[in-house]
Write a protein that holds these residues in place. Structure first.
Motif, short mmCIF file in Angstrom:
data_model
loop_
_atom_site.label_atom_id
_atom_site.label_comp_id
_atom_site.label_asym_id
_atom_site.label_seq_id
_atom_site.Cartn_x
_atom_site.Cartn_y
_atom_site.Cartn_z
N ASP A 1 0.70 -1.67 -0.22
CA ASP A 1 -0.02 -0.12 0.33
C ASP A 1 0.85 1.08 -0.29
O ASP A 1 1.43 0.85 0.49
CB ASP A 1 -1.03 0.59 1.02
N GLY A 2 0.63 2.27 -0.77
CA GLY A 2 1.15 3.89 -1.24
C GLY A 2 2.45 3.05 -2.09
O GLY A 2 3.16 4.37 -2.42
N LYS A 3 2.73 2.16 -2.24
CA LYS A 3 3.83 2.29 -2.90
C LYS A 3 3.42 1.54 -4.62
O LYS A 3 4.44 2.13 -5.75
CB LYS A 3 4.88 0.91 -2.34
N GLU A 4 3.54 0.52 -4.87
CA GLU A 4 2.54 0.48 -5.90
C GLU A 4 1.32 0.67 -5.93
O GLU A 4 0.18 0.46 -5.54
CB GLU A 4 2.79 -0.90 -6.73
N ASP A 5 0.36 1.16 -7.31
CA ASP A 5 -0.54 1.05 -7.50
C ASP A 5 -1.12 1.45 -8.82
O ASP A 5 -1.08 2.23 -9.19
CB ASP A 5 -0.66 3.49 -7.52
N ILE A 6 -1.10 -0.11 -9.43
CA ILE A 6 -1.45 -0.13 -11.06
C ILE A 6 -2.26 -1.12 -10.79
O ILE A 6 -2.71 -1.94 -9.57
CB ILE A 6 -0.24 -1.10 -10.93
N PRO A 7 -3.92 -0.57 -11.66
CA PRO A 7 -5.33 -1.37 -11.36
C PRO A 7 -5.77 -2.28 -11.85
O PRO A 7 -4.98 -2.20 -12.86
CB PRO A 7 -5.88 0.30 -11.99
N ASP A 8 -6.33 -2.67 -11.38
CA ASP A 8 -6.57 -4.11 -12.13
C ASP A 8 -5.81 -4.91 -12.05
O ASP A 8 -5.42 -5.99 -13.66
CB ASP A 8 -7.11 -4.41 -13.66
N LEU A 9 -4.53 -5.31 -11.51
CA LEU A 9 -2.41 -6.28 -11.41
C LEU A 9 -3.34 -6.54 -10.17
O LEU A 9 -2.91 -8.19 -10.54
CB LEU A 9 -2.18 -5.64 -11.85
N HIS A 10 -3.34 -6.29 -9.43
CA HIS A 10 -2.39 -7.37 -8.16
C HIS A 10 -3.08 -6.50 -7.23
O HIS A 10 -3.83 -5.16 -7.45
CB HIS A 10 -1.41 -7.71 -7.55
N LEU A 11 -3.96 -7.16 -5.72
CA LEU A 11 -3.77 -6.49 -3.98
C LEU A 11 -2.64 -5.93 -3.91
O LEU A 11 -1.85 -6.79 -3.43
CB LEU A 11 -5.20 -7.10 -3.60
N ASN A 12 -3.07 -5.03 -2.97
CA ASN A 12 -1.99 -4.80 -1.54
C ASN A 12 -2.51 -4.90 -0.38
O ASN A 12 -3.82 -5.95 0.07
CB ASN A 12 -1.44 -3.40 -1.85
N GLY A 13 -1.96 -5.60 0.55
CA GLY A 13 -2.62 -6.50 1.82
C GLY A 13 -3.55 -5.32 2.43
O GLY A 13 -4.55 -6.16 2.56
N ARG A 14 -3.73 -4.15 2.54
CA ARG A 14 -4.90 -3.41 3.59
C ARG A 14 -6.06 -3.67 1.53
O ARG A 14 -7.66 -3.79 2.05
CB ARG A 14 -4.77 -1.58 3.14
N GLU A 15 -5.93 -4.00 1.00
CA GLU A 15 -7.16 -3.98 -0.12
C GLU A 15 -7.75 -5.28 0.06
O GLU A 15 -8.56 -5.92 -0.53
CB GLU A 15 -6.46 -3.92 -1.75
#
Length: 250
Positions: free
Chosen positions: A186-200
């Protein structure tokens, strides 16, 4: 129903884990979810080479399917016996052709189909052995399917790879165990429709009302503890990190 983590590393194998592969068992039936890099070797710690009853491939990226090429060799050239019956393999459209191309030297363009009985995935509900399963197309650059598996009143959902989407939460609705990818930070990678981060992943589990969250597909370069902490901040239930060899009785 029993879930065993065979491999859980994202993108490429880590020094401690093969890539995505998860064994689901009930009533003597063995269903494997994905067979990524290094999974075939680790799988033999848990079952014999010819003991699988079906395979589900969430999508055709190498870290989820490439060891199928090695498994083709196992089944096409059996050691000390006759060739086993074709094994049901559920995967996206074009799975047979992709695996044939990846292997690169099959005896014929039909050889994969001589040992694997390919079924094309679509969103919907059906049976695999004793399991009632539901699959949904999720958000990833290639055709990707998450799966919900139910048996004897127990349930688990596996995300495969995905970005945030309602279909993922529908699969995980009130599920006993949600096996969910958390590749990004979270806050490092922000690429939609690819992967989730821990928060998501935590938010998806909370919205779905999942009873337990197990984070998986975390690449070796990602801080797994950070992702687990982010998930716990968003989800009130128990959160764990997948580790090879972990067993969950459902």
């Amino acid at each position: 129903m029993k879930l065993t983590v065979v491999g859980c590393s994202g993108s490429f194998p880590s020094k401690g884990s093969a890539c995505s592969s998860y064994l689901v068992e009930a009533d003597g039936f063995r269903l494997l979810l994905d067979m990524g890099n290094g999974a075939l070797g680790e799988l033999q710690r848990h079952v014999g080479l010819y003991d699988l009853d079906a395979i589900f491939l969430s999508h055709l990226h190498a870290d989820h399917c490439i060891d199928m090429c090695a498994y083709f060799v196992v089944r096409y050239y059996p050691h000390g016996g006759d060739r086993p019956r074709p094994l049901p393999v559920y995967g996206p459209e074009g799975t047979e052709q992709r695996l044939t191309a990846a292997h690169g030297d099959t005896p014929s363009d039909r050889a994969m189909g001589e040992v694997f009985d390919f079924h094309t995935l679509k969103s919907g509900s059906f049976e695999i052995g004793p399991f009632s399963v539901r699959t949904e197309k999720l958000c990833h650059p290639v055709d990707t399917f998450g799966i919900r598996v139910e048996h004897g009143g127990s349930s688990l959902a596996y995300s495969g790879d995905t970005g945030t989407c309602e279909a993922l939460e529908d699969l995980a609705r009130d599920v006993d165990l949600f096996l969910c990818e958390a590749s990004f930070v979270d806050g490092k990678e922000d690429i939609p429709d690819l992967h989730l981060n821990g928060r998501e992943a935590g938010e998806a589990a909370a919205r779905a009302g999942a009873h337990r969250l197990v984070l998986t597909h975390i690449p070796p370069w990602t801080d797994a503890d950070r992702n687990a902490a982010d998930a716990r901040a968003a989800y009130p239930g128990p959160v764990e990190l997948a580790v090879p060899g972990a067993v969950y009785e459902l």
